[in-house]
Structure formats: C-alpha cells, structure tokens
Design an enzyme around this catalytic site. Structure first.
Site, PDB file in Angstrom:
ATOM      1  N   ASN A 271       3.365   5.158 -10.469  1.00  0.00           N
ATOM      2  CA  ASN A 271       1.985   5.056 -10.924  1.00  0.00           C
ATOM      3  C   ASN A 271       0.976   4.721  -9.816  1.00  0.00           C
ATOM      4  O   ASN A 271      -0.119   4.277 -10.117  1.00  0.00           O
ATOM      5  CB  ASN A 271       1.882   3.991 -12.034  1.00  0.00           C
ATOM      6  CG  ASN A 271       0.483   3.869 -12.604  1.00  0.00           C
ATOM      7  OD1 ASN A 271      -0.113   4.854 -13.016  1.00  0.00           O
ATOM      8  ND2 ASN A 271      -0.050   2.654 -12.604  1.00  0.00           N
TER       9      ASN A 271
ATOM     10  N   ASP B 142       0.872  -1.176   0.000  1.00  0.00           N
ATOM     11  CA  ASP B 142       0.000   0.000   0.000  1.00  0.00           C
ATOM     12  C   ASP B 142       0.906   1.221   0.000  1.00  0.00           C
ATOM     13  O   ASP B 142       1.713   1.399   0.928  1.00  0.00           O
ATOM     14  CB  ASP B 142      -0.886  -0.007   1.250  1.00  0.00           C
ATOM     15  CG  ASP B 142      -1.930   1.112   1.222  1.00  0.00           C
ATOM     16  OD1 ASP B 142      -1.660   2.165   0.605  1.00  0.00           O
ATOM     17  OD2 ASP B 142      -2.995   0.942   1.823  1.00  0.00           O
TER      18      ASP B 142
ATOM     19  N   TYR C  45      -7.539  15.018  -5.506  1.00  0.00           N
ATOM     20  CA  TYR C  45      -6.836  14.285  -6.567  1.00  0.00           C
ATOM     21  C   TYR C  45      -6.145  15.248  -7.520  1.00  0.00           C
ATOM     22  O   TYR C  45      -4.972  15.072  -7.864  1.00  0.00           O
ATOM     23  CB  TYR C  45      -7.828  13.405  -7.321  1.00  0.00           C
ATOM     24  CG  TYR C  45      -7.243  12.670  -8.499  1.00  0.00           C
ATOM     25  CD1 TYR C  45      -6.455  11.541  -8.315  1.00  0.00           C
ATOM     26  CD2 TYR C  45      -7.473  13.104  -9.802  1.00  0.00           C
ATOM     27  CE1 TYR C  45      -5.917  10.859  -9.397  1.00  0.00           C
ATOM     28  CE2 TYR C  45      -6.950  12.428 -10.895  1.00  0.00           C
ATOM     29  CZ  TYR C  45      -6.171  11.303 -10.685  1.00  0.00           C
ATOM     30  OH  TYR C  45      -5.635  10.635 -11.762  1.00  0.00           O
TER      31      TYR C  45
ATOM     32  N   LYS D 261      -2.094  15.662  -8.289  1.00  0.00           N
ATOM     33  CA  LYS D 261      -1.515  15.450  -9.610  1.00  0.00           C
ATOM     34  C   LYS D 261      -0.823  16.705 -10.135  1.00  0.00           C
ATOM     35  O   LYS D 261       0.214  16.621 -10.809  1.00  0.00           O
ATOM     36  CB  LYS D 261      -2.593  14.975 -10.587  1.00  0.00           C
ATOM     37  CG  LYS D 261      -3.073  13.558 -10.330  1.00  0.00           C
ATOM     38  CD  LYS D 261      -1.928  12.554 -10.428  1.00  0.00           C
ATOM     39  CE  LYS D 261      -2.410  11.128 -10.339  1.00  0.00           C
ATOM     40  NZ  LYS D 261      -1.295  10.142 -10.465  1.00  0.00           N
TER      41      LYS D 261
END
Length: 253
Positions: free
Chosen positions: A91, A65, A157, A161
C-alpha cells in the site's frame, strides 16, 4: 464474524493513515498480528500498535521510505518482531499532480519507485519466504480506479497503478502453483490525506467530483476493509488474479 484472520501475520505498508491504517485496524480486529510501516507518521503507527496490544496481539512498526528502503531489511525486522508473514498488503503510494508536459524525471522516477518497484520486490521476497516454508500466502496490491480511468495531471501515478494491476495478474499466474494468491483492491475517490487538498480545502470541487459517482458520495477508508479481509482470509482460497473495484459505481460510467 470475528476471528477470520486469527493466527495470521500481516505486513501492511503505508499503514499509519488512510486506507492502509483502516486495513491494519480491521485485520487486528479479526485476530491478525500486524507489522506496519509508515514514512514519517510515527504517532499514527503507534496508534495502530496500541489497538493490537489492547487485544493482546503482537504488533510492531517501522518507519521507512518505500523509495529507498531495503526490502530484505523490512522483512527481517517483521520476522523478528511478529514471525513469518502470511499476508502482504502493498500500500505505499506517491501521487504527483503535475501536468504531463511539465513532469520532471525525478517526479516520474519517485512515483514508479514507490508505487511499482517497491511492491514488485516486496512481493518477490514474500513469495520466496512462503515457498521456503512450503506454505501459501495472500498478497493484496492496493491499486486505484486510476489504473483504468484517466484523470488529467496524474499521468505518472496512473501509469504506475496500471502497471501494479498487471503485476497482480502476472504474479497470480506464476505463484498459483505454490498456493500464493495475488489480488488487487482498487479504490475509487476516497477521502484520505493524499487528497485532503480537495475534500478539506476545496469543498466545491469535492462536491462536484462526488456528483460523478452513482452512489452520490466519496468513499472513506473503512469502505475498503471488508474486501481486504476477504482477500486476506481463507474464504477467498480459490481467488487469485482478481481486481475488486470499490468506487460507488463510478467506473460503470
């Protein structure tokens, strides 16, 4: 062209499904030995390993994890199983679609831990290993068009990113003197397990999203492999700090 990565050793995180798996299989097809990680999907990881073994290449995997895994433990196992790493593909991904005003601290912290903190320290460890070996290397950060194209209910998110994309540029600048290249691959709307709730369970919504793309279709994981091979190979030896956007033209709008 075959064998573009022959003799290379790649560590690819989050590679039991989706884009990560497509990249891992493409690297194997180009001659690379691979060490991959998965959070829970052991069957998906083993499927990649079996492909490599059929081609008589070294391959191994580790369940982990990214929020809690020790980066040092990961690299030590990768080194033990396939040897020193030449290519790192960051990734891991965690997506939450909670409205901004309802986003909890736990969701926010997990998103940053997986999408930014882990790649940061994996990049650092990889770079230190390359420098100690006096050899260059290639790092590929898998970001997203969400880094610069806002979508509702994805604030954490998208922030993670965007930070990952800037981390690419910062590291490219500092690591260039050591021959270590750092680039970003930014996919657009792509059918993966992470958005199966749309393309599988809400086909009308998915069709509407595809209509926003100039090429009139969503991506599939294999659409990303050509760019990944380029960034991993010596063909991109003068390429660092770049962001390759693969989105069917969506970001042009």
């Amino acid at each position: 062209m075959e064998g573009r990565l022959k003799g290379k050793r790649a560590l690819i995180t989050g590679a039991s499904a989706g884009i990560g798996r497509a990249i891992a299989e493409a690297f194997v097809a180009q001659g690379a030995d691979v060490f991959i990680t998965a959070r829970t999907d052991e069957a998906g990881a083993r499927a990649v390993i079996e492909i490599a073994e059929r081609l008589e290449q070294r391959a191994s995997f580790m369940l982990m994890d990214a929020e809690s895994c020790s980066v040092n433990a990961l690299f030590e196992k990768a080194h033990a199983d396939i040897g020193p790493i030449d290519i790192l593909v960051n990734n891991p991904a965690f997506i939450t679609r909670t409205p901004f005003l309802e986003l909890s601290g736990d969701e926010y912290e997990r998103t940053l831990a997986v999408n930014l903190r882990f790649p940061f320290f994996a990049t650092q460890r990889f770079a230190k290993d390359c420098i100690a070996r006096k050899q260059g290397g290639s790092i590929i950060n898998i970001s997203s068009v969400s880094a610069f194209k806002a979508v509702s209910r994805m604030s954490a998110y998208q922030a993670s990113k965007a930070a990952l994309s800037m981390l690419t540029r910062s590291c490219a600048l500092e690591l260039a003197p050591y021959g270590i290249r750092v680039n970003t691959l930014s996919p657009g709307l792509t059918a993966t397990n992470g958005n199966a709730n749309q393309w599988r369970d809400a086909p009308e919504l998915w069709q509407n999203r595809k209509k926003e793309i100039p090429m009139q279709r969503a991506g599939i994981p294999s659409d990303m492999t050509g760019a990944a091979i380029l960034l991993a190979s010596d063909e991109s030896s003068w390429m660092t700090g770049a962001d390759l956007v693969i989105d069917g033209g969506h970001s042009c709008i």
